[in-house]
Design a protein around this motif. Structure first.
Motif, PDB file in Angstrom:
ATOM      1  N   THR A 196       0.827  -1.203   0.000  1.00 16.66           N
ATOM      2  CA  THR A 196       0.000   0.000   0.000  1.00 16.66           C
ATOM      3  C   THR A 196       0.863   1.254   0.000  1.00 16.66           C
ATOM      4  N   HIS A 231       0.715   5.331   1.549  1.00 16.13           N
ATOM      5  CA  HIS A 231       0.009   6.218   2.479  1.00 16.13           C
ATOM      6  C   HIS A 231       0.484   7.646   2.322  1.00 16.13           C
ATOM      7  N   CYS A 233      -4.434   9.121   4.166  1.00 17.13           N
ATOM      8  CA  CYS A 233      -5.036   8.565   2.962  1.00 17.13           C
ATOM      9  C   CYS A 233      -4.231   7.346   2.531  1.00 17.13           C
ATOM     10  N   ARG A 234      -4.956   6.307   2.154  1.00 21.67           N
ATOM     11  CA  ARG A 234      -4.252   5.079   1.759  1.00 21.67           C
ATOM     12  C   ARG A 234      -4.729   4.622   0.387  1.00 21.67           C
ATOM     13  N   SER A 235      -3.809   4.184  -0.446  1.00 18.70           N
ATOM     14  CA  SER A 235      -4.236   3.509  -1.683  1.00 18.70           C
ATOM     15  C   SER A 235      -3.561   2.143  -1.721  1.00 18.70           C
ATOM     16  N   ASN A 236      -4.285   1.198  -2.293  1.00 20.91           N
ATOM     17  CA  ASN A 236      -3.772  -0.176  -2.267  1.00 20.91           C
ATOM     18  C   ASN A 236      -2.854  -0.460  -3.450  1.00 20.91           C
ATOM     19  N   GLN A 268      -8.496   3.869  -7.768  1.00 20.91           N
ATOM     20  CA  GLN A 268      -8.114   4.784  -6.686  1.00 20.91           C
ATOM     21  C   GLN A 268      -7.223   5.860  -7.253  1.00 20.91           C
TER      22      GLN A 268
END
Lengths: 666, 102
Positions: free
Chosen positions: A165, A167, A182-185, A555
């Motif tokens: 991930t 962040h 905020c997190r994106s995978n 995302q």
């Protein structure tokens, strides 16, 4: 620079008092563990576990990290591949991770689900007997460490791109603000996987060479972030010189096939001589055999001649007795065998045997009994007559067939001549006609193929009918066979005809059958066939950090995430936001791509108002800073205040643990 | 071996996957302004999606309705049409667009 695992048995465990905390950076790709206060972790290994079975004893063993492959040959790894304890960035398999008398500081992901945190605490307390535990976020440790080094300010943003991930976490007064994070995978895993898939699709013949580890190395070594994807890709599309310079090539081990295409003159001569000699020997052998056969036949002939001559000398009355002694029944028989021997003699002497003609000429004489009525014949003769009739009819049939063939030949010749005339008369039109005919035929074939596939589909859908499986198969097979034969017939006939007349003609290739990427088998393999060329892939794969939709993840990318984080940030003081953007720290394993900081800066500049000060800084060491931050933190005197013990955990329960919050500034 | 895993008992321990963990957390019971694993996730991108050629990585102006692949030019199109079906599916799977039969 690829990651290097360092696994060495540590011998100085006893020399540390039990108050010294152990610091663990439990990362998605690598596990780093060491003593608080030291500058580098003691042990680093890939965070994977494999449970192979010992080949001879059948015991299962847990192998942690990637080990020597020589060691692994004793184990049967086919049943269980390496597994990670992580699902996304959350630890879910705790079995994988197992008496430690030191406080432990272990990292977790931001906003780790409580159950995951509980399990980890349980594990540390119950299986290891750890006295106290603290949980912290790796990115925050990295940020505070860099802040202490003076790389970034108290207020700022940490952009941490990890293995699973990425962040973005804002920091105010050195404390992370998780409300606005905020997190994106998307992470290094996705980049490597994307690259692996792309390369193995591009080079299906080298799929086995493209292991995960190798592709990860390729990614680390050659991957970069394009400043502008569109313009960068244009360079490659227009095949500019710049693009050529940017293309990397990985030569796989290749040994040229043994040189046989260029043998020397002498070699050729020698081989020819050998061949010649062998041929000579064979010919001689055949000759000898023939000679002996001729000799044999001649002897036989002489014997028969002698016999005939003797027969002439013998009295009429003694003839049967004489014949009995020779084994022949009549003079005719002897004569026929003489003829036979003569024939084979001629055959072996390679004389033109005009047998057929003779046979035809002799037809009339050969069947003398045919025309004589039955009543004038003895039973023996009747039998003979029947035989003769049969022979005669077959001979006649043969002749008829021959005649027919000759006629056909004539007809064909005529037709060819006609065609030729037509062609000569108006070659253009003729050609055109042939082409249309070819097109029609090929279309027909195509249609048949289509029909066949469609037919199969409908067959597959309506299998519930009364038709048994075997019958269906048979019908399908028959259909296939028929199509194949018609196609082959049509194609063969047509292309041959057309090729004579129209040298530009090339038969339509059968679509869908050829594999373009495959190595053509016709020519010998060269060095180029063992090269893996990376051009666009070098920046296409890391590009997914900025546009995850390339790999189908809906995302936002890193630059947008910064904007989102800023939007989520509630205490909106103008000054504070500017402070945040003027200290953006890049950390985590995937932030090592060259060009990332420039691209991120450009991206953030597009989002933020004009004139905003923006500064993107790369962490001192993106990989180890989190551990080092944790280490120095745990070494400080205030660390014990942040830890909780097993008693705390048991008394206060889950809800407390959910609200457990770590203070990074002391 | 067989004593270790008696009949009727599952081998090893079953661990909840992330999805199950998150479902069990019941985030809807907590105030929405409190950060948790679910709500810190990045929303979909506001930028127009980048359409790149599935094979070469160039900017893709065209789309093949038969294979559903995006392609950049005629040359790539030829290749697209000559690709066997499983390759097409693998290319589609790269951007999560493959047909999944369940």
């Amino acid at each position: 620079m690829p990651f290097i695992s360092q696994i060495e048995r540590q011998t100085d465990y006893r020399s540390f008092p039990s108050s010294v905390p152990i610091v663990i950076d439990n990362g998605g790709s690598y596990f780093r563990i060491g003593w608080a206060g030291e500058s580098d972790p003691r042990v680093i290994f890939r965070n994977i576990v494999q449970r192979p079975r010992h080949k001879s004893t059948g015991e299962t063993v847990s192998v942690v990290g990637d080990h020597d492959t020589t060691l692994l040959k004793y184990f049967d790894c086919t049943r269980s591949g390496p597994r990670s304890a992580f699902d996304n960035n959350v630890v879910y398999q705790f079995e994988i991770m197992e008496y430690v008398d030191h406080p432990v500081l272990i990292t977790e992901c931001p906003c780790n689900p409580v159950s995951s945190r509980c399990r980890m605490a349980e594990l540390l307390f119950e299986s290891y007997g750890v006295p106290s535990v603290a949980f912290g976020v790796d990115a925050a440790f990295s940020y505070t460490y860099n802040q202490r080094l003076g790389v970034c300010d108290k207020e700022g943003l940490a952009v941490c791109s990890g293995f699973n991930t990425s962040h973005v976490i804002p920091f105010v007064e050195g404390e992370p603000v998780f409300e606005a994070c905020c997190r994106s995978n998307v992470g290094g895993y996705h980049v490597t996987d994307y690259m692996k898939q792309l390369l193995s699709l591009k080079y299906p013949q080298h799929m086995a060479k493209l292991t995960w580890e190798k592709v990860e190395d390729l990614k680390m070594e050659h991957g970069y972030i394009a400043q502008d994807y569109a313009s960068e890709v244009k360079l490659f599309q227009n095949e500019t010189k710049e693009a050529e310079e940017k293309t990397r090539c990985w030569q796989l081990p290749f040994t040229p096939p043994p040189v046989e295409e260029q043998p020397s003159e002498e070699e050729i001569a020698r081989k020819a001589a050998i061949k010649e000699r062998q041929g000579q020997r064979l010919r001689e052998m055949a000759e000898a055999k023939r000679a002996s056969r001729i000799n044999e036949l001649e002897n036989e002939l002489r014997g028969l001649d002698f016999l005939l001559r003797q027969l002439e000398n013998v009295n009429e009355d003694d003839v049967p007795a004489f014949l009995l002694s020779t084994g022949y029944l009549s003079k005719q028989e002897i004569e026929s065998s003489v003829a036979k021997v003569n024939q084979s003699l001629r055959k072996t002497k390679r004389e033109q045997v005009e047998l057929e003609e003779k046979a035809e000429a002799a037809t009339a004489e050969k069947f003398p009994l045919v025309d004589i009525p039955d009543n004038m014949l003895t039973p023996d003769q009747l039998k003979e007559k029947k035989k003769q009739i049969f022979l005669k009819t077959t001979a006649e049939g043969r002749q008829r067939a021959r005649q027919k063939r000759a006629e056909e030949e004539l007809q064909r010749e005529k037709q060819n001549q006609l065609e030729e005339e037509k062609r000569l008369e108006n070659p253009e039109m003729y050609l055109e006609k042939l082409r249309t005919k070819y097109k029609e035929l090929s279309e027909k074939v195509e249609q048949k193929k289509l029909l066949k596939t469609n037919g199969n589909n409908t067959n597959g859908n309506s299998t519930s009918g009364g038709v048994g499986r075997g019958e269906r198969m048979n019908a399908a097979k028959k259909e296939r066979m028929r199509l194949l034969t018609t196609a082959a017939f049509d194609r063969g006939k047509d292309s041959r005809q057309v090729k004579d007349i129209d040298p530009t003609f090339t038969p339509k290739p059968d679509s869908g059958l050829c594999q373009p990427a495959d190595v053509p088998r016709a020519r010998p393999l060269t060095k180029e066939d063992f090269q893996i060329i990376m051009g666009v892939e070098r920046f296409r794969c890391p590009e997914i950090l900025f546009s995850p939709n390339i790999v189908g993840i809906d995302q936002s990318g890193l630059d947008e995430m910064v904007g989102i984080s800023m939007r989520r940030f509630s205490p909106k003081g103008q000054g504070l936001e500017e402070k945040l953007t003027s200290s953006i720290l890049l950390t985590g394993g995937s932030s090592q791509f060259p060009g990332l900081s420039e691209r991120l800066e450009a991206g953030v500049r597009m989002i933020r108002p004009c004139g905003t000060p923006i500064r993107v800084i790369r962490a001192n060491d993106p990989i180890f800073d989190a551990w080092r931050g944790g280490s120095s933190y745990a070494a400080s005197l205030h660390f014990p205040e942040q830890t909780f013990t097993k008693m705390d955990y048991e008394e206060k329960g889950e809800d407390w643990l959910r609200r457990y919050k770590f203070r990074y500034t002391l | 071996m067989y004593e270790k895993y008696p009949k009727g008992q599952s081998r090893g321990r079953h661990w909840k996957h992330l999805k199950q963990i998150l479902q069990a957390e019941n985030y809807q019971n907590y105030p929405p302004d409190e950060p948790n694993y679910m709500n810190i996730e990045a929303p979909p991108s506001m930028h127009p999606p980048k359409r790149i050629c599935d094979i070469t990585g160039y900017e893709a102006q065209y789309y093949d309705p038969r294979t559903k692949l995006r392609y950049a030019n005629a040359e790539v199109f030829k290749l697209v049409r000559s690709l066997p079906d499983d390759y097409v599916q693998r290319y589609l799977a790269l951007r999560n667009a493959a047909v999944v039969l369940k």
